[in-house]
Design a protein around this motif. Sequence first.
Motif, PDB file in Angstrom:
ATOM      1  N   ASN A  23     -47.372  16.043  14.245  1.00  0.00           N
ATOM      2  CA  ASN A  23     -46.123  16.395  13.572  1.00  0.00           C
ATOM      3  C   ASN A  23     -46.350  17.512  12.565  1.00  0.00           C
ATOM      4  O   ASN A  23     -45.529  18.427  12.429  1.00  0.00           O
ATOM      5  N   GLN A  24     -47.483  17.454  11.857  1.00  0.00           N
ATOM      6  CA  GLN A  24     -47.820  18.530  10.926  1.00  0.00           C
ATOM      7  C   GLN A  24     -48.016  19.852  11.679  1.00  0.00           C
ATOM      8  O   GLN A  24     -47.555  20.907  11.230  1.00  0.00           O
ATOM      9  N   ASP A  25     -48.690  19.790  12.839  1.00  0.00           N
ATOM     10  CA  ASP A  25     -48.881  20.993  13.647  1.00  0.00           C
ATOM     11  C   ASP A  25     -47.535  21.561  14.105  1.00  0.00           C
ATOM     12  O   ASP A  25     -47.348  22.785  14.136  1.00  0.00           O
ATOM     13  N   ALA A  26     -46.612  20.668  14.466  1.00  0.00           N
ATOM     14  CA  ALA A  26     -45.293  21.124  14.912  1.00  0.00           C
ATOM     15  C   ALA A  26     -44.552  21.826  13.775  1.00  0.00           C
ATOM     16  O   ALA A  26     -43.876  22.840  13.990  1.00  0.00           O
ATOM     17  N   ILE A  27     -44.682  21.291  12.563  1.00  0.00           N
ATOM     18  CA  ILE A  27     -44.033  21.918  11.402  1.00  0.00           C
ATOM     19  C   ILE A  27     -44.625  23.296  11.144  1.00  0.00           C
ATOM     20  O   ILE A  27     -43.901  24.273  10.891  1.00  0.00           O
ATOM     21  N   LEU A  28     -45.952  23.399  11.225  1.00  0.00           N
ATOM     22  CA  LEU A  28     -46.607  24.693  11.020  1.00  0.00           C
ATOM     23  C   LEU A  28     -46.210  25.686  12.109  1.00  0.00           C
ATOM     24  O   LEU A  28     -45.970  26.867  11.832  1.00  0.00           O
ATOM     25  N   GLN A  29     -46.142  25.208  13.351  1.00  0.00           N
ATOM     26  CA  GLN A  29     -45.763  26.083  14.452  1.00  0.00           C
ATOM     27  C   GLN A  29     -44.343  26.606  14.254  1.00  0.00           C
ATOM     28  O   GLN A  29     -44.063  27.785  14.484  1.00  0.00           O
ATOM     29  N   GLN A  33     -43.151  30.491  13.839  1.00  0.00           N
ATOM     30  CA  GLN A  33     -42.094  31.082  14.661  1.00  0.00           C
ATOM     31  C   GLN A  33     -41.010  31.704  13.778  1.00  0.00           C
ATOM     32  O   GLN A  33     -40.517  32.798  14.073  1.00  0.00           O
ATOM     33  N   GLU A  34     -40.645  31.006  12.717  1.00  0.00           N
ATOM     34  CA  GLU A  34     -39.636  31.540  11.810  1.00  0.00           C
ATOM     35  C   GLU A  34     -40.133  32.810  11.128  1.00  0.00           C
ATOM     36  O   GLU A  34     -39.374  33.778  10.963  1.00  0.00           O
ATOM     37  N   ALA A  35     -41.415  32.816  10.742  1.00  0.00           N
ATOM     38  CA  ALA A  35     -41.979  34.006  10.104  1.00  0.00           C
ATOM     39  C   ALA A  35     -41.985  35.185  11.078  1.00  0.00           C
ATOM     40  O   ALA A  35     -41.658  36.317  10.699  1.00  0.00           O
TER      41      ALA A  35
END
Length: 265
Positions: A23-29, A33-35
Amino acid sequence: FDFGARTANVEEAQQLLIAAMANQDAILQKLFQEAAQDYDDALIAQANFYASQTAKRDAEKILKATQARQAHGVGDPTDVFNAQANLARTSRDEIKAKNTITIAMGVLANIMGLDARTSFSLAPFQQRGLPDESMRQAQLLMHEAKDIHPSITQARAELSAAQAKVKNITAEGLPSVSVYAGRYINGQPDTQATSLQTYETVYGMTLSIPLFEEFERVYKVKEARALAAVKKINLENAELKVNMDIWRSFQELKTAYSDLIATDM
């Protein structure tokens, strides 16, 4: 011996940890993507702003040339009017483009952890086509994403944790056996001390049989199995969503690649 209850409990905890890390990896990903999207938006806004400046300068030159022709009696008054209107339009476009790039740069600064008022510039965009090898590598990476995508990893771990919980709850309702042994000198703990030195070895076995929780245990097992079924559906939905997202992304990449090739020709 507890019919695997402790093992299932450890497995559940491990899978929940894996799910939390995924879940942490998904948040970072998602943040990456937003950046990247904000960076693209800022580049586009910057290119549009430069184009609006060029258009305004061209409009100013056209107006000066038109006014000069009219001053020498060879111009049409409507040409001057049209040139003035064109300059007014390009000036408005420049103001809008400047506002757009200001907002885009502020959003980009914010997602990088900076104050939105931070001033910085972006290197001009260099448009180049991608080699065919890069497209093949991108296709391979997208196939691998189906196995390593954080949302799928999280869903798999949550399913494994739910299945381990079923085993744990089931095992807790079965008899358990524990064997112990102890060696004591001068008596066991909490016994009166004596002046004589004594040695004592104790062996024991405890049999635990849950007799009065059958109905409660059945409900707990059914609840755990229902949760596992939900987690399995969540995994299937995550796989479908990731596959769709990957397919859409690859089609968009192919379209952008074709556009770049057409532009470079």
